[in-house]
Write a protein that holds these residues in place. Structure first.
Motif, PDB file in Angstrom:
ATOM      1  N   LYS A   8      10.261   1.799  -3.738  1.00  0.00           N
ATOM      2  CA  LYS A   8       8.954   2.635  -3.555  1.00  0.00           C
ATOM      3  C   LYS A   8       8.484   3.954  -3.195  1.00  0.00           C
ATOM      4  O   LYS A   8       9.262   3.815  -2.071  1.00  0.00           O
ATOM      5  CB  LYS A   8       7.608   1.906  -4.129  1.00  0.00           C
ATOM      6  N   ASP A  47       6.961  -7.536   2.788  1.00  0.00           N
ATOM      7  CA  ASP A  47       5.932  -8.613   2.712  1.00  0.00           C
ATOM      8  C   ASP A  47       5.771  -9.847   3.273  1.00  0.00           C
ATOM      9  O   ASP A  47       7.176 -10.595   2.329  1.00  0.00           O
ATOM     10  CB  ASP A  47       5.908  -8.152   1.049  1.00  0.00           C
ATOM     11  N   GLN A  80       0.598  -7.471   4.750  1.00  0.00           N
ATOM     12  CA  GLN A  80      -0.083  -9.010   3.970  1.00  0.00           C
ATOM     13  C   GLN A  80       0.435 -10.517   5.030  1.00  0.00           C
ATOM     14  O   GLN A  80       0.929 -11.066   4.281  1.00  0.00           O
ATOM     15  CB  GLN A  80       0.267  -9.067   2.664  1.00  0.00           C
ATOM     16  N   ASN A 103      -2.622  -4.187   3.718  1.00  0.00           N
ATOM     17  CA  ASN A 103      -1.822  -3.617   2.662  1.00  0.00           C
ATOM     18  C   ASN A 103      -0.875  -2.537   1.949  1.00  0.00           C
ATOM     19  O   ASN A 103      -1.193  -2.623   2.819  1.00  0.00           O
ATOM     20  CB  ASN A 103      -3.311  -3.404   1.129  1.00  0.00           C
ATOM     21  N   TYR A 104      -1.121  -2.473   1.041  1.00  0.00           N
ATOM     22  CA  TYR A 104      -0.223  -1.057   0.562  1.00  0.00           C
ATOM     23  C   TYR A 104      -0.715  -0.226   0.598  1.00  0.00           C
ATOM     24  O   TYR A 104       0.328   1.367   0.460  1.00  0.00           O
ATOM     25  CB  TYR A 104       0.645  -1.788  -1.160  1.00  0.00           C
ATOM     26  N   GLU A 105      -1.924   0.039   0.487  1.00  0.00           N
ATOM     27  CA  GLU A 105      -2.291   0.921   0.287  1.00  0.00           C
ATOM     28  C   GLU A 105      -2.789   1.725   1.845  1.00  0.00           C
ATOM     29  O   GLU A 105      -2.697   2.610   1.345  1.00  0.00           O
ATOM     30  CB  GLU A 105      -4.167   0.861  -0.126  1.00  0.00           C
ATOM     31  N   GLN A 106      -2.596   1.323   3.110  1.00  0.00           N
ATOM     32  CA  GLN A 106      -2.015   1.516   4.137  1.00  0.00           C
ATOM     33  C   GLN A 106      -1.064   2.099   4.107  1.00  0.00           C
ATOM     34  O   GLN A 106      -0.732   3.231   5.795  1.00  0.00           O
ATOM     35  CB  GLN A 106      -1.819   0.132   5.115  1.00  0.00           C
TER      36      GLN A 106
END
Length: 109
Positions: A8, A47, A80, A103-106
């Motif tokens: 990604k 992850d 995570q 989390n991924y938003e960071q």
């Protein structure tokens, strides 16, 4: 070793759903290194949400992997992380050496 790989943006994402121990740490490190090599110039996100356990061999393998990536100007993110793995990293004193995100938003970018 159960690792699910995806990409990604500027990241290779590796979801590990098995304990990383003396018996599989070196192979896990090698598999992760190969995934980065196949996806040139991408940082690695590991992850650990589904990873039940990480022993000292697993910690050493992740630290070696981080050093390998840094030599290539790439970044390793641990994301995570469950409480027991975070406790093991803190006990080893290496928690401050890793880029640990909740989390991924960071993730940058």
């Amino acid at each position: 070793m159960k690792i699910e790989f995806s990409t990604k943006d500027n990241y290779v994402i590796a979801k590990i759903s098995e304990a990383i121990t003396l018996y599989n740490a070196e192979q896990t490190k090698n598999d992760l290194e190969q995934s980065v090599e196949r996806n040139e110039k991408k940082n690695l996100v590991i992850d650990l949400k589904e990873t039940p356990y990480l022993d000292s061999s697993g910690i050493v393998a992740l630290h070696k992997l981080q050093k390998t990536l840094e030599a290539k100007d790439l970044i390793l993110y641990l994301i995570q992380i469950n409480a027991s793995i975070l406790a093991a990293l803190k006990l080893s004193g290496l928690n401050v050496q890793f880029n640990i995100l909740e989390n991924y938003e960071q993730l940058p970018g």
